[in-house]
Design a protein around this motif. Sequence first.
Motif, PDB file in Angstrom:
ATOM      1  N   GLY A  71       0.608  -1.244  -0.100  1.00 58.85           N
ATOM      2  CA  GLY A  71       0.292  -0.070   0.044  1.00 58.85           C
ATOM      3  C   GLY A  71       0.527   1.166   0.032  1.00 58.85           C
ATOM      4  N   HIS A  72       1.714   1.477   1.010  1.00 59.47           N
ATOM      5  CA  HIS A  72       2.431   2.435   0.931  1.00 59.47           C
ATOM      6  C   HIS A  72       3.371   2.646  -0.046  1.00 59.47           C
ATOM      7  CE1 HIS A  72       4.597   0.447   4.409  1.00 59.47           C
ATOM      8  NE2 HIS A  72       5.876   0.902   3.708  1.00 59.47           N
ATOM      9  N   SER A  73       4.013   1.584  -0.663  1.00 60.76           N
ATOM     10  CA  SER A  73       5.069   1.695  -1.632  1.00 60.76           C
ATOM     11  C   SER A  73       4.246   1.838  -2.800  1.00 60.76           C
ATOM     12  CB  SER A  73       5.849   0.222  -1.641  1.00 60.76           C
ATOM     13  OG  SER A  73       6.427  -0.032  -0.383  1.00 60.76           O
ATOM     14  N   TYR A  74       3.208   1.550  -3.354  1.00 60.23           N
ATOM     15  CA  TYR A  74       2.689   1.457  -4.703  1.00 60.23           C
ATOM     16  C   TYR A  74       1.390   2.168  -4.764  1.00 60.23           C
ATOM     17  CZ  TYR A  74       6.606  -1.490  -5.432  1.00 60.23           C
ATOM     18  OH  TYR A  74       7.976  -2.104  -5.245  1.00 60.23           O
ATOM     19  N   LEU A  75       0.929   2.459  -3.580  1.00 57.45           N
ATOM     20  CA  LEU A  75      -0.448   3.340  -3.610  1.00 57.45           C
ATOM     21  C   LEU A  75       0.086   4.917  -3.437  1.00 57.45           C
ATOM     22  CD1 LEU A  75      -3.622   3.894  -3.256  1.00 57.45           C
ATOM     23  CD2 LEU A  75      -3.260   3.201  -0.986  1.00 57.45           C
ATOM     24  N   VAL A  76       1.195   5.032  -2.495  1.00 62.14           N
ATOM     25  CA  VAL A  76       1.834   6.198  -2.300  1.00 62.14           C
ATOM     26  C   VAL A  76       2.814   6.761  -2.814  1.00 62.14           C
ATOM     27  CG1 VAL A  76       2.032   7.882  -0.475  1.00 62.14           C
ATOM     28  CG2 VAL A  76       0.043   6.337  -0.133  1.00 62.14           C
ATOM     29  N   TYR A  77       3.978   6.257  -2.307  1.00 64.75           N
ATOM     30  CA  TYR A  77       5.329   6.682  -2.669  1.00 64.75           C
ATOM     31  C   TYR A  77       5.693   6.569  -4.120  1.00 64.75           C
ATOM     32  CZ  TYR A  77       5.783   6.577   2.322  1.00 64.75           C
ATOM     33  OH  TYR A  77       5.433   6.871   3.422  1.00 64.75           O
ATOM     34  N   GLY A  78       5.649   5.174  -4.687  1.00 65.72           N
ATOM     35  CA  GLY A  78       6.125   4.995  -6.166  1.00 65.72           C
ATOM     36  C   GLY A  78       5.292   5.474  -7.130  1.00 65.72           C
TER      37      GLY A  78
END
Length: 155
Positions: A71-78
């Motif tokens: 979630g935080h890797s590929y929903l937000v940061y990436g």
Amino acid sequence: MADQQDVFEPDQSIIDNAWVSDWKALEEKAKAIVHTHGGYQVGTYTTLKQCFDIKEEDRWWCTADPGWITGHSYLVYGPLLNGATVFMHEGGPTYPYPDGWWQLVEYYGSTGFYTAPTAIRTLMRFGDAWVRKHDLSSLRILGSVGEPINPEAWR
């Protein structure tokens, strides 16, 4: 104040710890991995750029919970590091109806959709009619995460 600095000096470098991911599988010792600021950001940026061909004009939707690494890797940061627009939705794939996700893809014109095979299998129980009600032609890239996807779910 005479001794106040005019310039902000960060107290972290790109190799400092960003966060620690830990887990314990059944009958295994606890494991952990330390993610650094720079390495983690480069990794999420590069994965989306190289593996998913994400572009600045994309409207990316990763259905994962932002509290999980996906979630935080590929929903937000990436996606944000790549300049893409991020779409977030709170709720399960079948609420209020089994076409909720497809309705959102159609309405917002999502170009990327990244979800778990488990979610796809859940939606398969309701048949194709719920999917076929919507124009999903905006979708350019599909991805699955977390486990291998079975052929039936991929179709």
